[in-house]
Design a protein around this motif. Structure first.
Motif, PDB file in Angstrom:
ATOM      1  N   GLU A  31       2.204  -4.376  -6.015  1.00 38.12           N
ATOM      2  CA  GLU A  31       1.264  -5.609  -5.554  1.00 38.12           C
ATOM      3  C   GLU A  31       1.328  -6.835  -5.971  1.00 38.12           C
ATOM      4  OE1 GLU A  31      -2.044  -4.375  -3.466  1.00 38.12           O
ATOM      5  OE2 GLU A  31       0.259  -3.177  -3.133  1.00 38.12           O
ATOM      6  N   THR A  32       1.280  -7.651  -4.774  1.00 39.08           N
ATOM      7  CA  THR A  32       1.400  -9.091  -5.022  1.00 39.08           C
ATOM      8  C   THR A  32      -0.027  -9.761  -4.999  1.00 39.08           C
ATOM      9  OG1 THR A  32       2.004  -9.490  -2.719  1.00 39.08           O
ATOM     10  CG2 THR A  32       3.757  -8.998  -4.243  1.00 39.08           C
ATOM     11  N   LYS A  33      -1.086  -9.069  -4.772  1.00 37.05           N
ATOM     12  CA  LYS A  33      -2.323  -9.839  -4.478  1.00 37.05           C
ATOM     13  C   LYS A  33      -3.336  -8.924  -5.048  1.00 37.05           C
ATOM     14  CE  LYS A  33      -1.021 -11.930  -0.116  1.00 37.05           C
ATOM     15  NZ  LYS A  33      -1.244 -12.140   1.273  1.00 37.05           N
ATOM     16  N   TYR A  34      -4.605  -9.580  -5.563  1.00 33.05           N
ATOM     17  CA  TYR A  34      -5.766  -8.949  -5.795  1.00 33.05           C
ATOM     18  C   TYR A  34      -6.544  -8.595  -4.483  1.00 33.05           C
ATOM     19  CZ  TYR A  34      -4.808 -10.300 -10.688  1.00 33.05           C
ATOM     20  OH  TYR A  34      -4.204 -10.546 -11.905  1.00 33.05           O
ATOM     21  N   ARG A  35      -7.556  -7.719  -4.872  1.00 37.96           N
ATOM     22  CA  ARG A  35      -8.259  -7.112  -3.844  1.00 37.96           C
ATOM     23  C   ARG A  35      -8.772  -8.236  -2.843  1.00 37.96           C
ATOM     24  NH1 ARG A  35     -12.587  -3.041  -5.638  1.00 37.96           N
ATOM     25  NH2 ARG A  35     -10.898  -2.074  -6.509  1.00 37.96           N
TER      26      ARG A  35
END
Length: 321
Positions: free
Chosen positions: A142-146
């Motif tokens: 993953e490269t991003k948070y929610r």
């Protein structure tokens, strides 16, 4: 020369791994071929992608160490097996276990359910049901948070990166090709962010790893010093068939029996050096026993439970809520 064996059916004693398989019948042919016929019933009420596999014991189920190569089995075995009654596997027992005889044989029919999970940045991951838990079957990348914010990519500074305490990620040796195979390495502060997982998933706690280990019958540790314990030979239950360079027993009958499919993504020391790619897999838990340390799991041939610096870079596997 082939020896006649007496094959018994399995008493299903390990719980949910076998709950969807019933009415297992095993018989060795007496026509001279001595092939083994395995019949079973299988249900799949949710229509998951499936896989069927076989394990065998020659000591009445005390250990399950007989070779059961998929290349010597035909019929309702392998991937994409549909539900139904009187499913049938034909196993060339002696191709796997030449010159073996006895009267204490048992057979297990194992099933696996697979699904997918979509991450915060749209990446689709394979997942597997192990006991009553759903786990990722590949490493997080993953490269991003929610909330859509970026998980900072640290290419040079690591422990002393200004964003380290808010969570950072890196690629092993800063080589982009490693991300596709091994996922990203994250420090614990990234793993501790609930938003690193998409809705319905989370970084597993130490206790949730314990549940997985109990289900897979991970034995007592062979060493235990302080907060470190090692489980001799148990890493084979977690490790995939690909990418491993050393420290892995590919001949173990327990090889990736969990279908957790760990890949050796290595690690990043808190000082910034990379280490262990191709021969070591390391995973964060969400549990911290002290201010500076957090629990992790490591797998190669053996399997380890350890508390390490929160600034180290490890892989992440998520578990379903």
């Amino acid at each position: 020369m082939k020896f006649l064996i007496t094959v018994g059916t399995l008493l299903l004693t390990i719980g949910p791994l076998f709950a969807q398989v019933s009415n297992v019948r095993v018989q060795q042919r007496t026509d001279g071929s001595l092939m083994v016929d395995i019949c079973y019933d299988f249900i799949n009420p949710n229509g998951y992608d499936t896989e069927i596999a076989v394990m065998a014991s020659n000591d009445n189920g005390v250990t399950w160490e007989l070779a059961c190569s998929s290349s010597n089995q035909t019929g309702d075995v392998g991937e994409d097996i549909s539900a139904g009654t009187d499913k049938h596997i034909v196993w060339d027992f002696y191709a796997d276990n030449p010159n073996t005889s006895g009267s204490q044989f048992k057979v297990r029919v194992l099933y696996y359910f697979y699904d997918t999970m979509t991450g915060n940045d749209g990446t689709v991951y394979k997942t597997v049901k192990i006991g009553n838990q759903w786990w990722m079957a590949e490493n997080l990348r993953e490269t991003k948070y929610r909330d859509g914010s970026e998980i900072v990519l640290a290419t040079h500074d690591w422990m002393y990166n200004e964003d380290a305490a808010r969570g950072i990620r890196c690629i092993y040796n800063n080589n982009e090709s490693n991300a596709a195979t091994y996922g990203y390495l994250y420090n614990w502060y990234a793993a501790a962010q609930s938003g690193i997982a998409p809705e319905g998933w989370h970084v597993p706690t130490d206790e949730e790893w314990n549940v997985l280990e109990a289900y897979l019958e991970i034995g007592a540790p062979d060493t235990q010093v302080g907060d470190y314990s090692g489980y001799n030979g148990q890493g084979a239950k977690f490790t995939s068939a690909e990418y491993w360079d050393r420290k892995l027993d590919n001949n173990s009958p327990y090889f990736n029996i969990s279908r957790f499919s760990a890949v050796p993504g290595g690690m990043r020391w808190d000082t910034g050096e990379f280490n262990g790619i191709d021969y070591d897999a390391n995973f964060w838990t969400a549990t911290s026993p002290s201010r500076d340390r957090a629990w992790c799991r490591s797998a190669a041939t053996s399997y380890y439970h350890n508390a390490v610096s929160k600034y180290q870079g490890f892989s992440i596997r998520l578990v379903k809520d």
